[in-house]
Design an enzyme around this catalytic site. Sequence first.
Site, mmCIF file in Angstrom:
data_model
loop_
_atom_site.group_PDB
_atom_site.id
_atom_site.type_symbol
_atom_site.label_atom_id
_atom_site.label_comp_id
_atom_site.label_asym_id
_atom_site.label_seq_id
_atom_site.Cartn_x
_atom_site.Cartn_y
_atom_site.Cartn_z
ATOM 1 N N ASP A 45 -6.337 71.548 33.284
ATOM 2 C CA ASP A 45 -7.280 70.995 32.312
ATOM 3 C C ASP A 45 -7.600 72.051 31.267
ATOM 4 O O ASP A 45 -8.221 73.077 31.577
ATOM 5 C CB ASP A 45 -8.552 70.534 33.023
ATOM 6 N N ASP A 74 -3.488 68.959 37.993
ATOM 7 C CA ASP A 74 -3.281 69.130 36.556
ATOM 8 C C ASP A 74 -3.834 70.488 36.127
ATOM 9 O O ASP A 74 -4.607 71.114 36.848
ATOM 10 C CB ASP A 74 -4.021 68.050 35.762
#
Length: 219
Positions: A141, A139
Amino acid sequence: MDGERPVRHDWVYLGAGWAEQLRSPPGPDVLAQVTAWREQGRPFAVTRQDIPDQDDELRLTLTLPDRRHLSLHVALPAVERRLPPPTVQEVRPSAPGAWGPALDDVIALGTALDLTVGVFGSLAWQHRSGVPFVRPLSDVDLLFAPARWSDVERLLFGLEAVSRRHSVVRLDGEVLLPDGGAVSWRELALEPERIWVTGPRGASPRTLRELRALFPADS
């Protein structure tokens, strides 16, 4: 170190006498890993304090490329230098090329809302250390500190739109609250009655009304 106390998501470099400032002794393997990391000139990330910790103490984390998380508990004098979270603009050259359009849209959203967009997690570790951390399913962040609740609403609307346009990478991250807490932007976008808040010390659930009340009223 400058006069500003490091907070969660900041980065710190440990000075030569850091081992003398340990408040909780790590195991021999952790000590060896931490020592080697520091000797290579690499920083550590600041994480939240435990509730019993003193104000002159810090909790640090070292995330290794194999996803192991090592913890370090030190006194403030161990810190030689502090850095804020890197911005999206700073980490973009370290990111996979396929993520570029999504990151560009995040940068444009931050500019439109007059927000500095920080980054933590694997992409930040890769940028700060020069060691490969990002994987195909990693991901991004993101970190936001809006000044007003109306900015939060506009931010969430914008992030959901960017996420719909770009499926190659998942945009995750936190909205920082005026009292030092932080909430997942994805959880906040669902408008639940109660939401989990990570504070400077520990974490607890709070109501959405309580979160709104932390922000100044729109003029």
